[in-house]
Write a protein that holds these residues in place. Structure first.
Motif, PDB file in Angstrom:
ATOM      1  N   ARG A   1       0.834  -1.189   0.000  1.00  0.00           N
ATOM      2  CA  ARG A   1       0.000   0.000   0.000  1.00  0.00           C
ATOM      3  C   ARG A   1       0.876   1.250   0.000  1.00  0.00           C
ATOM      4  O   ARG A   1       2.034   1.205   0.448  1.00  0.00           O
ATOM      5  N   PRO A   2       0.373   2.376  -0.505  1.00  0.00           N
ATOM      6  CA  PRO A   2       1.191   3.595  -0.563  1.00  0.00           C
ATOM      7  C   PRO A   2       1.706   4.010   0.809  1.00  0.00           C
ATOM      8  O   PRO A   2       0.954   4.049   1.787  1.00  0.00           O
ATOM      9  N   GLY A   3       2.991   4.328   0.868  1.00  0.00           N
ATOM     10  CA  GLY A   3       3.591   4.799   2.103  1.00  0.00           C
ATOM     11  C   GLY A   3       4.083   3.720   3.034  1.00  0.00           C
ATOM     12  O   GLY A   3       4.665   4.025   4.084  1.00  0.00           O
ATOM     13  N   GLU A   4       3.886   2.442   2.702  1.00  0.00           N
ATOM     14  CA  GLU A   4       4.315   1.367   3.581  1.00  0.00           C
ATOM     15  C   GLU A   4       5.777   1.004   3.320  1.00  0.00           C
ATOM     16  O   GLU A   4       6.207   0.932   2.164  1.00  0.00           O
ATOM     17  N   PRO A   5       6.555   0.732   4.360  1.00  0.00           N
ATOM     18  CA  PRO A   5       7.948   0.307   4.158  1.00  0.00           C
ATOM     19  C   PRO A   5       7.997  -1.105   3.582  1.00  0.00           C
ATOM     20  O   PRO A   5       7.090  -1.917   3.792  1.00  0.00           O
ATOM     21  N   LEU A   6       9.074  -1.407   2.859  1.00  0.00           N
ATOM     22  CA  LEU A   6       9.180  -2.707   2.200  1.00  0.00           C
ATOM     23  C   LEU A   6       9.365  -3.851   3.184  1.00  0.00           C
ATOM     24  O   LEU A   6       9.114  -5.005   2.834  1.00  0.00           O
ATOM     25  N   ASN A   7       9.831  -3.565   4.395  1.00  0.00           N
ATOM     26  CA  ASN A   7      10.016  -4.646   5.365  1.00  0.00           C
ATOM     27  C   ASN A   7       8.750  -4.916   6.183  1.00  0.00           C
ATOM     28  O   ASN A   7       8.794  -5.673   7.154  1.00  0.00           O
ATOM     29  N   LYS A   8       7.642  -4.289   5.804  1.00  0.00           N
ATOM     30  CA  LYS A   8       6.364  -4.617   6.442  1.00  0.00           C
ATOM     31  C   LYS A   8       5.821  -5.894   5.818  1.00  0.00           C
ATOM     32  O   LYS A   8       5.721  -6.025   4.601  1.00  0.00           O
ATOM     33  N   VAL A   9       5.471  -6.858   6.662  1.00  0.00           N
ATOM     34  CA  VAL A   9       5.017  -8.167   6.199  1.00  0.00           C
ATOM     35  C   VAL A   9       3.730  -8.532   6.929  1.00  0.00           C
ATOM     36  O   VAL A   9       3.311  -7.871   7.886  1.00  0.00           O
ATOM     37  N   CYS A  10       3.108  -9.613   6.459  1.00  0.00           N
ATOM     38  CA  CYS A  10       1.947 -10.202   7.122  1.00  0.00           C
ATOM     39  C   CYS A  10       2.350 -11.586   7.619  1.00  0.00           C
ATOM     40  O   CYS A  10       2.879 -12.391   6.844  1.00  0.00           O
ATOM     41  N   LEU A  11       2.109 -11.856   8.872  1.00  0.00           N
ATOM     42  CA  LEU A  11       2.569 -13.099   9.498  1.00  0.00           C
ATOM     43  C   LEU A  11       1.381 -13.891  10.027  1.00  0.00           C
ATOM     44  O   LEU A  11       0.508 -13.344  10.706  1.00  0.00           O
ATOM     45  N   LEU A  12       1.382 -15.181   9.723  1.00  0.00           N
ATOM     46  CA  LEU A  12       0.382 -16.123  10.238  1.00  0.00           C
ATOM     47  C   LEU A  12       1.114 -17.269  10.916  1.00  0.00           C
ATOM     48  O   LEU A  12       1.951 -17.926  10.297  1.00  0.00           O
ATOM     49  N   VAL A  13       0.805 -17.512  12.196  1.00  0.00           N
ATOM     50  CA  VAL A  13       1.409 -18.577  12.975  1.00  0.00           C
ATOM     51  C   VAL A  13       0.325 -19.579  13.337  1.00  0.00           C
ATOM     52  O   VAL A  13      -0.770 -19.187  13.765  1.00  0.00           O
ATOM     53  N   SER A  14       0.636 -20.853  13.166  1.00  0.00           N
ATOM     54  CA  SER A  14      -0.390 -21.885  13.347  1.00  0.00           C
ATOM     55  C   SER A  14      -0.806 -22.054  14.796  1.00  0.00           C
ATOM     56  O   SER A  14      -1.862 -22.639  15.075  1.00  0.00           O
ATOM     57  N   THR A  15      -0.027 -21.576  15.760  1.00  0.00           N
ATOM     58  CA  THR A  15      -0.367 -21.778  17.167  1.00  0.00           C
ATOM     59  C   THR A  15      -1.392 -20.779  17.696  1.00  0.00           C
ATOM     60  O   THR A  15      -1.890 -20.955  18.803  1.00  0.00           O
ATOM     61  N   ASP A  16      -1.681 -19.724  16.935  1.00  0.00           N
ATOM     62  CA  ASP A  16      -2.702 -18.779  17.381  1.00  0.00           C
ATOM     63  C   ASP A  16      -3.849 -18.757  16.376  1.00  0.00           C
ATOM     64  O   ASP A  16      -3.760 -19.316  15.287  1.00  0.00           O
TER      65      ASP A  16
END
Length: 233
Positions: A66-81
């Motif tokens: 999205r505009p203005g977001e840094p490239l090291n911003k990620v989306c994380l999904l962990v199976s334990t939660d």
């Protein structure tokens, strides 16, 4: 003398010959001449109508950030939660490994290279066709507390805005009564970042293993020096 009204006269002793001539057709249509009803000429065929295609969710393959977001911003999904995909900032270092700093009320997440078992790319279509995707949808849609979150919707938790996914299987060192394997999905903004994450996982895991070997050899060498040379009797 001509033989019929449709033939030209051939004069005796003339040096040229006039060929037979034909009167032009009358102005009437052929069906008036023949006295038979002729079939009408068909109209040109109209092009077939094409049914409109169903519009699907379209993503940009170059960058889906999205505009203005840094490239090291990620989306994380962990199976334990059971929180779904959540936004994080990822910092990779040899000392701490993969440090996911949370951008939501969820806690930070740290992944050590020594705990990595398997790392691979996975397509967004394969994720939607997986059985765990349907389970995640039903779980999150049933939670009323998530429907009032304005910054990160349920749709973002199920289908993250970053579609370039990396599938990681790691050892759950803190798991209590849970399966030892931890399944992690990381969504990044570009294809290049996804490939870089896979390479970083492989590289840091090899370096971590090499440090462990060097540490073990160094410990064994120190132990030998403390004991001193063997004395022959």
């Amino acid at each position: 003398m001509s033989c019929c009204s449709l033939c030209s006269e051939i004069e005796e002793g003339s040096s040229f010959l006039v060929a037979s001539s034909f009167l032009p057709l009358p102005e009437d249509t052929p069906q008036a001449i023949l006295g038979t009803q002729m079939p009408e000429k068909p109209l040109p065929a109209l092009p077939e109508t094409v049914a409109p295609k169903i519009q699907r969710r379209i993503f940009s393959r170059s960058c889906c950030g999205r505009p203005g977001e840094p490239l090291n911003k990620v989306c994380l999904l962990v199976s334990t939660d059971l929180e779904g995909f959540l936004p994080y900032k990822l910092i990779i270092s040899e000392d701490k490994g993969f440090n996911f700093t949370s951008l939501s009320p969820a806690p930070d997440f740290l992944l050590e290279p020594a705990h990595l078992i398997k790392v691979q790319r996975i397509s967004f279509e394969a994720w939607e066709g997986d059985r765990s995707f349907g389970l995640l949808c039903r779980t999150l849609e049933a939670r009323r507390d998530l429907k009032v979150a304005p910054d990160w919707s349920i749709e973002d938790r199920i289908r993250p805005p970053y579609i370039h996914l990396v599938h990681i299987v790691a050892i759950d060192s803190e798991g209590k009564g849970l399966p030892p394997d931890l399944t992690i999905l990381v969504g990044v903004q570009t294809e290049a970042l996804a490939e870089e994450l896979v390479r970083s996982c492989s590289l840091l895991k090899k370096r971590q293993a090499l440090r462990e070997v060097n540490r073990a050899l160094g410990g064994a060498r120190s132990l030998c020096e403390e004991e001193g040379p063997a004395v022959e009797k």
